[in-house]
Design a protein around this motif. Sequence first.
Motif, PDB file in Angstrom:
ATOM      1  N   VAL A  28     -30.618   5.861 -24.197  1.00 52.48           N
ATOM      2  CA  VAL A  28     -31.963   5.726 -25.012  1.00 52.48           C
ATOM      3  C   VAL A  28     -31.740   6.517 -26.363  1.00 52.48           C
ATOM      4  CG1 VAL A  28     -34.382   6.531 -24.806  1.00 52.48           C
ATOM      5  CG2 VAL A  28     -33.343   5.578 -23.057  1.00 52.48           C
ATOM      6  N   GLY A  29     -31.190   7.564 -26.209  1.00 45.90           N
ATOM      7  CA  GLY A  29     -30.817   8.302 -27.538  1.00 45.90           C
ATOM      8  C   GLY A  29     -30.125   9.684 -27.243  1.00 45.90           C
ATOM      9  N   PHE A  30     -30.104  10.434 -28.301  1.00 50.67           N
ATOM     10  CA  PHE A  30     -29.306  11.775 -28.159  1.00 50.67           C
ATOM     11  C   PHE A  30     -29.898  12.883 -29.013  1.00 50.67           C
ATOM     12  CE2 PHE A  30     -26.984   9.317 -31.278  1.00 50.67           C
ATOM     13  CZ  PHE A  30     -26.809  10.048 -32.529  1.00 50.67           C
ATOM     14  N   ASP A  31     -29.824  14.157 -28.658  1.00 48.77           N
ATOM     15  CA  ASP A  31     -30.325  15.246 -29.438  1.00 48.77           C
ATOM     16  C   ASP A  31     -29.480  15.871 -30.342  1.00 48.77           C
ATOM     17  OD1 ASP A  31     -28.826  16.567 -27.899  1.00 48.77           O
ATOM     18  OD2 ASP A  31     -30.464  17.807 -26.820  1.00 48.77           O
ATOM     19  N   LEU A  32     -29.883  17.053 -31.320  1.00 50.79           N
ATOM     20  CA  LEU A  32     -29.020  17.322 -32.187  1.00 50.79           C
ATOM     21  C   LEU A  32     -27.749  18.457 -31.866  1.00 50.79           C
ATOM     22  CD1 LEU A  32     -31.797  18.515 -34.690  1.00 50.79           C
ATOM     23  CD2 LEU A  32     -30.633  16.558 -34.734  1.00 50.79           C
ATOM     24  N   ALA A  33     -27.965  18.428 -30.276  1.00 47.80           N
ATOM     25  CA  ALA A  33     -26.896  19.364 -29.659  1.00 47.80           C
ATOM     26  C   ALA A  33     -25.961  18.696 -29.040  1.00 47.80           C
ATOM     27  CB  ALA A  33     -27.765  20.332 -28.450  1.00 47.80           C
ATOM     28  N   GLY A  34     -26.189  17.146 -29.088  1.00 45.52           N
ATOM     29  CA  GLY A  34     -25.130  16.168 -28.526  1.00 45.52           C
ATOM     30  C   GLY A  34     -25.271  16.047 -27.108  1.00 45.52           C
ATOM     31  N   ASN A  35     -26.467  16.174 -26.415  1.00 45.05           N
ATOM     32  CA  ASN A  35     -26.818  15.960 -25.300  1.00 45.05           C
ATOM     33  C   ASN A  35     -27.402  14.610 -25.367  1.00 45.05           C
ATOM     34  OD1 ASN A  35     -26.374  18.433 -24.173  1.00 45.05           O
ATOM     35  ND2 ASN A  35     -28.519  18.858 -24.700  1.00 45.05           N
ATOM     36  N   THR A  36     -26.997  13.360 -24.351  1.00 50.25           N
ATOM     37  CA  THR A  36     -27.299  12.065 -24.351  1.00 50.25           C
ATOM     38  C   THR A  36     -28.261  11.823 -23.247  1.00 50.25           C
ATOM     39  OG1 THR A  36     -25.588  11.495 -22.941  1.00 50.25           O
ATOM     40  CG2 THR A  36     -25.084  11.325 -25.120  1.00 50.25           C
ATOM     41  N   PHE A  37     -29.317  10.836 -23.413  1.00 50.43           N
ATOM     42  CA  PHE A  37     -30.456  10.792 -22.534  1.00 50.43           C
ATOM     43  C   PHE A  37     -30.454   9.172 -22.258  1.00 50.43           C
ATOM     44  CE2 PHE A  37     -31.519  14.278 -25.063  1.00 50.43           C
ATOM     45  CZ  PHE A  37     -32.121  15.098 -24.260  1.00 50.43           C
ATOM     46  N   TRP A  38     -30.485   8.901 -20.861  1.00 50.76           N
ATOM     47  CA  TRP A  38     -30.132   7.684 -20.225  1.00 50.76           C
ATOM     48  C   TRP A  38     -31.351   7.212 -19.554  1.00 50.76           C
ATOM     49  CZ3 TRP A  38     -25.372   5.243 -21.146  1.00 50.76           C
ATOM     50  CH2 TRP A  38     -24.328   6.164 -21.742  1.00 50.76           C
ATOM     51  N   GLN A  39     -31.513   5.888 -19.441  1.00 51.91           N
ATOM     52  CA  GLN A  39     -32.644   5.557 -18.420  1.00 51.91           C
ATOM     53  C   GLN A  39     -32.016   4.180 -17.583  1.00 51.91           C
ATOM     54  OE1 GLN A  39     -35.970   4.931 -20.855  1.00 51.91           O
ATOM     55  NE2 GLN A  39     -36.647   3.088 -19.719  1.00 51.91           N
ATOM     56  N   PHE A  40     -32.534   3.977 -16.385  1.00 54.05           N
ATOM     57  CA  PHE A  40     -31.962   3.037 -15.309  1.00 54.05           C
ATOM     58  C   PHE A  40     -33.298   2.671 -14.449  1.00 54.05           C
ATOM     59  CE2 PHE A  40     -30.645   7.392 -13.964  1.00 54.05           C
ATOM     60  CZ  PHE A  40     -31.025   7.213 -12.427  1.00 54.05           C
TER      61      PHE A  40
END
Length: 191
Positions: A28-40
């Motif tokens: 879905v996207g990522f934040d400024l710290a480099g964490n990625t956000f996923w959806q399923f």
Amino acid sequence: MSSGPGSLRQLWFRWKALNLPWRRQFLVGFDLAGNTFWQFKDAINANRLRRIVKFSRKTHHADVKISPQWYQWLHHTREAAPTIQEQQYEVSRQHMMKQLAAEADERWKSKPSYLDPPSRQQPVPAVASPESASPPQPEQEVNAAVGKDKGKAPAGKPAGKEPGPWDRAQRGAPSEKWQPASWTPGIAQRR
């Protein structure tokens, strides 16, 4: 905050962000710290999508911080994922708020307080009566000490009037003059 993912990683992110029918989870996207956000899709409830975060490998798990916008998205409070511009604005807003708070703290430190030592304390509060705030005149002190003018009231007070609560407060409480009496033990009586 990192500078962002490299060009190869951005291509991989774009590929994983495509919502293809055979794909189990998509980015879905990522934040400024480099964490990625996923959806399923949830295995139990197919109508609802599950949302997770995968932390950056560069960051220790104790140091991971998720912004409020992504936290809202993870808990289905927010429908759309936050954009990079929105996240950058939030960081600049927080920085500005810290500066304003530091300036406000400096203004408060410059004002005297009752918690300061007596040399820097605030002046007498405005709720006190004018008689209690003004120092006694030397003539009044001499007259009071010698005992003259017993029939006259002190300056500023009408004759024959009962003393008010401010006058009683100036004399002090009865407990201030109390002194303990010495104790001598008596002889104990037998029963």
